[in-house]
Design a protein around this motif. Structure first.
Motif, PDB file in Angstrom:
ATOM      1  N   UNK A  86       0.835  -1.208   0.000  1.00 36.72           N
ATOM      2  CA  UNK A  86       0.000   0.000   0.000  1.00 36.72           C
ATOM      3  C   UNK A  86       0.870   1.259   0.000  1.00 36.72           C
ATOM      4  N   UNK A  87       0.897   1.946  -1.126  1.00 36.80           N
ATOM      5  CA  UNK A  87       1.725   3.149  -1.266  1.00 36.80           C
ATOM      6  C   UNK A  87       0.880   4.420  -1.399  1.00 36.80           C
ATOM      7  N   UNK A  88      -0.414   4.309  -1.016  1.00 35.88           N
ATOM      8  CA  UNK A  88      -1.272   5.491  -1.161  1.00 35.88           C
ATOM      9  C   UNK A  88      -0.822   6.627  -0.252  1.00 35.88           C
ATOM     10  N   UNK A  89      -0.379   6.272   0.965  1.00 29.06           N
ATOM     11  CA  UNK A  89       0.009   7.304   1.929  1.00 29.06           C
ATOM     12  C   UNK A  89       0.878   6.681   3.026  1.00 29.06           C
ATOM     13  N   UNK A  90       1.548   7.547   3.768  1.00 29.43           N
ATOM     14  CA  UNK A  90       2.270   7.060   4.959  1.00 29.43           C
ATOM     15  C   UNK A  90       1.340   7.009   6.177  1.00 29.43           C
ATOM     16  N   UNK A  91       0.054   7.262   5.962  1.00 25.92           N
ATOM     17  CA  UNK A  91      -0.915   7.127   7.062  1.00 25.92           C
ATOM     18  C   UNK A  91      -1.449   5.697   7.170  1.00 25.92           C
ATOM     19  N   UNK A  92      -1.079   4.819   6.245  1.00 23.55           N
ATOM     20  CA  UNK A  92      -1.643   3.459   6.245  1.00 23.55           C
ATOM     21  C   UNK A  92      -0.830   2.485   7.111  1.00 23.55           C
ATOM     22  N   UNK A  93       0.221   2.984   7.727  1.00 23.16           N
ATOM     23  CA  UNK A  93       1.087   2.100   8.515  1.00 23.16           C
ATOM     24  C   UNK A  93       0.381   1.591   9.772  1.00 23.16           C
ATOM     25  N   UNK A  94       0.859   0.467  10.254  1.00 23.61           N
ATOM     26  CA  UNK A  94       0.317  -0.080  11.508  1.00 23.61           C
ATOM     27  C   UNK A  94       1.287   0.219  12.644  1.00 23.61           C
ATOM     28  N   UNK A  95       0.767   0.415  13.855  1.00 23.25           N
ATOM     29  CA  UNK A  95       1.663   0.722  14.977  1.00 23.25           C
ATOM     30  C   UNK A  95       2.651  -0.414  15.249  1.00 23.25           C
ATOM     31  N   UNK A  96       3.836  -0.042  15.721  1.00 27.00           N
ATOM     32  CA  UNK A  96       4.846  -1.057  16.043  1.00 27.00           C
ATOM     33  C   UNK A  96       4.441  -1.784  17.324  1.00 27.00           C
ATOM     34  N   UNK A  97       5.070  -2.919  17.556  1.00 17.91           N
ATOM     35  CA  UNK A  97       4.806  -3.667  18.798  1.00 17.91           C
ATOM     36  C   UNK A  97       5.109  -2.795  20.010  1.00 17.91           C
ATOM     37  N   UNK A  98       6.178  -2.007  19.908  1.00 19.07           N
ATOM     38  CA  UNK A  98       6.544  -1.147  21.043  1.00 19.07           C
ATOM     39  C   UNK A  98       5.484  -0.072  21.284  1.00 19.07           C
ATOM     40  N   UNK A  99       4.848   0.377  20.230  1.00 22.63           N
ATOM     41  CA  UNK A  99       3.751   1.333  20.407  1.00 22.63           C
ATOM     42  C   UNK A  99       2.576   0.666  21.117  1.00 22.63           C
ATOM     43  N   UNK A 100       2.250  -0.548  20.690  1.00 20.80           N
ATOM     44  CA  UNK A 100       1.123  -1.256  21.323  1.00 20.80           C
ATOM     45  C   UNK A 100       1.436  -1.538  22.795  1.00 20.80           C
ATOM     46  N   UNK A 101       2.664  -1.943  23.069  1.00 21.65           N
ATOM     47  CA  UNK A 101       3.065  -2.185  24.468  1.00 21.65           C
ATOM     48  C   UNK A 101       2.934  -0.902  25.288  1.00 21.65           C
ATOM     49  N   UNK A 102       3.447   0.178  24.706  1.00 20.62           N
ATOM     50  CA  UNK A 102       3.439   1.464  25.430  1.00 20.62           C
ATOM     51  C   UNK A 102       2.011   1.912  25.716  1.00 20.62           C
ATOM     52  N   UNK A 103       1.098   1.663  24.778  1.00 22.97           N
ATOM     53  CA  UNK A 103      -0.300   2.051  24.986  1.00 22.97           C
ATOM     54  C   UNK A 103      -0.923   1.241  26.124  1.00 22.97           C
ATOM     55  N   UNK A 104      -0.659  -0.067  26.116  1.00 21.31           N
ATOM     56  CA  UNK A 104      -1.231  -0.918  27.164  1.00 21.31           C
ATOM     57  C   UNK A 104      -0.696  -0.532  28.538  1.00 21.31           C
ATOM     58  N   UNK A 105       0.603  -0.194  28.578  1.00 20.04           N
ATOM     59  CA  UNK A 105       1.255   0.051  29.867  1.00 20.04           C
ATOM     60  C   UNK A 105       1.183   1.511  30.322  1.00 20.04           C
ATOM     61  N   UNK A 106       0.573   2.370  29.529  1.00 17.23           N
ATOM     62  CA  UNK A 106       0.610   3.814  29.820  1.00 17.23           C
ATOM     63  C   UNK A 106      -0.007   4.136  31.189  1.00 17.23           C
ATOM     64  N   UNK A 107       0.686   4.983  31.920  1.00 18.52           N
ATOM     65  CA  UNK A 107       0.121   5.533  33.162  1.00 18.52           C
ATOM     66  C   UNK A 107      -0.800   6.675  32.744  1.00 18.52           C
ATOM     67  N   UNK A 108      -2.033   6.654  33.213  1.00 17.82           N
ATOM     68  CA  UNK A 108      -2.995   7.658  32.731  1.00 17.82           C
ATOM     69  C   UNK A 108      -3.677   8.414  33.866  1.00 17.82           C
ATOM     70  N   UNK A 109      -4.359   9.479  33.493  1.00 16.09           N
ATOM     71  CA  UNK A 109      -5.165  10.266  34.418  1.00 16.09           C
ATOM     72  C   UNK A 109      -6.153  11.040  33.559  1.00 16.09           C
ATOM     73  N   UNK A 110      -6.890  11.945  34.161  1.00 14.23           N
ATOM     74  CA  UNK A 110      -7.854  12.719  33.380  1.00 14.23           C
ATOM     75  C   UNK A 110      -7.153  13.933  32.782  1.00 14.23           C
ATOM     76  N   UNK A 111      -6.923  13.879  31.488  1.00 17.52           N
ATOM     77  CA  UNK A 111      -6.123  14.937  30.850  1.00 17.52           C
ATOM     78  C   UNK A 111      -6.842  16.279  30.809  1.00 17.52           C
ATOM     79  N   UNK A 112      -8.171  16.258  30.783  1.00 14.94           N
ATOM     80  CA  UNK A 112      -8.885  17.549  30.764  1.00 14.94           C
ATOM     81  C   UNK A 112      -8.670  18.268  32.107  1.00 14.94           C
ATOM     82  N   UNK A 113      -8.460  17.476  33.150  1.00 20.15           N
ATOM     83  CA  UNK A 113      -8.112  18.064  34.453  1.00 20.15           C
ATOM     84  C   UNK A 113      -6.604  18.300  34.568  1.00 20.15           C
ATOM     85  N   UNK A 114      -5.869  18.022  33.495  1.00 23.02           N
ATOM     86  CA  UNK A 114      -4.419  18.230  33.507  1.00 23.02           C
ATOM     87  C   UNK A 114      -3.671  17.177  34.303  1.00 23.02           C
ATOM     88  N   UNK A 115      -4.253  15.963  34.403  1.00 20.92           N
ATOM     89  CA  UNK A 115      -3.681  14.952  35.290  1.00 20.92           C
ATOM     90  C   UNK A 115      -3.200  13.689  34.586  1.00 20.92           C
TER      91      UNK A 115
END
Ligand SMILES: *Cc1c(COP(=O)(O)O)cnc(C)c1O
Length: 344
Positions: free
Chosen positions: A6-35
């Motif tokens: 698929x050479x239509x765009x560079x938006x068609x790529x899939x996230x790397x394994x490290x991206x998926x890991x980072x998403x699962x492991x992300x420390x989160x809070x309520x960003x609208x509250x700045x947290x």
């Protein structure tokens, strides 16, 4: 069946394994509250890389552009844009309907306004005229060509803007491609602009998101504009985590995409397609099919039946964009399928 290339765009790529890991492991809070610590980390990292005071995580490049204009301008202002720019052509007239500004489109060959013409189009508020308050640039310029705009030119635009006391905004959806092609860092490249937006989901390969970078004061207002148009993301760290991986790990490999684009373009030129090699500056290949007398739609349909996706961008024009999920080893496959399509 063989894998589709698929050479239509560079938006068609899939996230790397490290991206998926980072998403699962992300420390989160309520960003609208700045947290949300992960969103904060992404924003701080972006600000540092771009040499700006602060950063803001947004859902898309389109939202970066709209929020930047909402932040810099008042309703009824005039802003200067390239006539071929994304912000003017491909954002559902958001400048008019969301921001309430009047776009004054000017031709910009290779992404550069004629500086004399630019200056002439900067108006002050008079009884019949709206004030010009913003100049928009794009780098790389033209999403169907990917042309690099150099920092010395950007500095000249900034000088004119300063003389008229107005701001400069850079739509840097593919700014990392420009920086890598120039062999400089994004802070140097954006030194002269008041704010810059960058997509995390193009060359950097993250699944979504963009960053807007600018002064503390600008970002504080932009944060409220983001909220106003519904861009607040509660546990946004899940999304920001992939962007951090993009910024930390994916910039250095962009060279490979540029190298692949050059090799692929020169092979395609050899088999008869119209390609201006001087314009293959980053990861975008603009192809003219008039030389082989095949319409873009037909060419892309035939190519798809052979397992390759390309994007028609005019009656006889097609673009191909290289990216992290396209490998050097696949160049020969693309070239041979193209040869089949044009009946070589
Ligand atoms: C892709 C692109 C955008 C918009 O980004 P999205 O994340 O798709 O909304 C804006 N400007 C330019 C120059 C682009 O190439």
């Amino acid at each position: 069946m063989e894998r589709i290339i698929d050479l239509r765009s560079d938006t068609v790529t899939h996230p790397t394994e490290r991206m998926r890991d980072a998403m699962r492991d992300a420390v989160v809070g309520d960003d609208i509250l700045g947290e949300d610590p992960t969103v904060k980390r992404l924003e701080a990292l972006g600000a540092e890389m771009f040499g700006k005071e602060a950063g803001l995580f947004l859902t898309s490049g389109t939202m970066s552009n709209q929020v930047a204009v909402l932040t810099f301008c008042n309703k009824g202002d005039q802003i200067i844009v390239h006539n071929r720019a994304h912000i003017y052509n491909l954002e559902v007239a958001g400048l008019a309907s969301v921001c309430g500004v009047q776009a004054r489109p000017i031709q910009a060959i290779n992404g550069m306004y004629d500086l004399k013409e630019l200056e002439k189009e900067i108006h002050t508020a008079q009884i019949q005229t709206a004030p010009t308050t913003l100049i928009c640039l794009e780098n790389t310029f033209d999403l169907n060509r990917g042309l690099v705009v150099k920092p010395d030119y950007i500095a000249e635009v900034k000088k004119i803007a300063d003389e008229h006391d107005i701001k400069v905004y850079m739509d840097g959806a593919r700014i990392f491609n420009a920086a890598v092609a120039l062999g400089i860092t994004v802070d140097k490249l954006n030194q002269s602009v008041d704010a810059v937006g960058v997509c995390l989901c193009k060359g950097l390969g993250s699944p979504f998101g963009s960053l807007l970078l600018g002064s503390k004061e600008f970002i504080a207002k932009a944060r409220r504009m983001k909220q106003m148009i519904g861009g607040g993301m509660r546990q946004g760290g899940i999304m920001a985590a992939a962007g951090i991986v993009g910024l930390e790990e994916m910039v250095d490999r962009i060279d490979e995409d540029h190298e692949n684009a050059k090799i692929l373009a020169s092979c395609l030129q050899k088999v008869g397609l119209g390609i201006d090699m001087e314009q293959v500056q980053t990861n975008v290949i603009h192809i003219d099919l008039k030389a082989v007398n095949i319409k873009a739609a037909e060419f892309c349909d035939n190519l798809l039946s052979l397992g390759i996706k390309a994007k028609p961008v005019g009656e006889f024009e097609v673009r191909m964009i290289t990216h992290k999920d396209f490998k050097t080893a696949e160049i020969n496959t693309v070239v041979s399928k193209v040869e089949q399509c044009i009946g070589n």
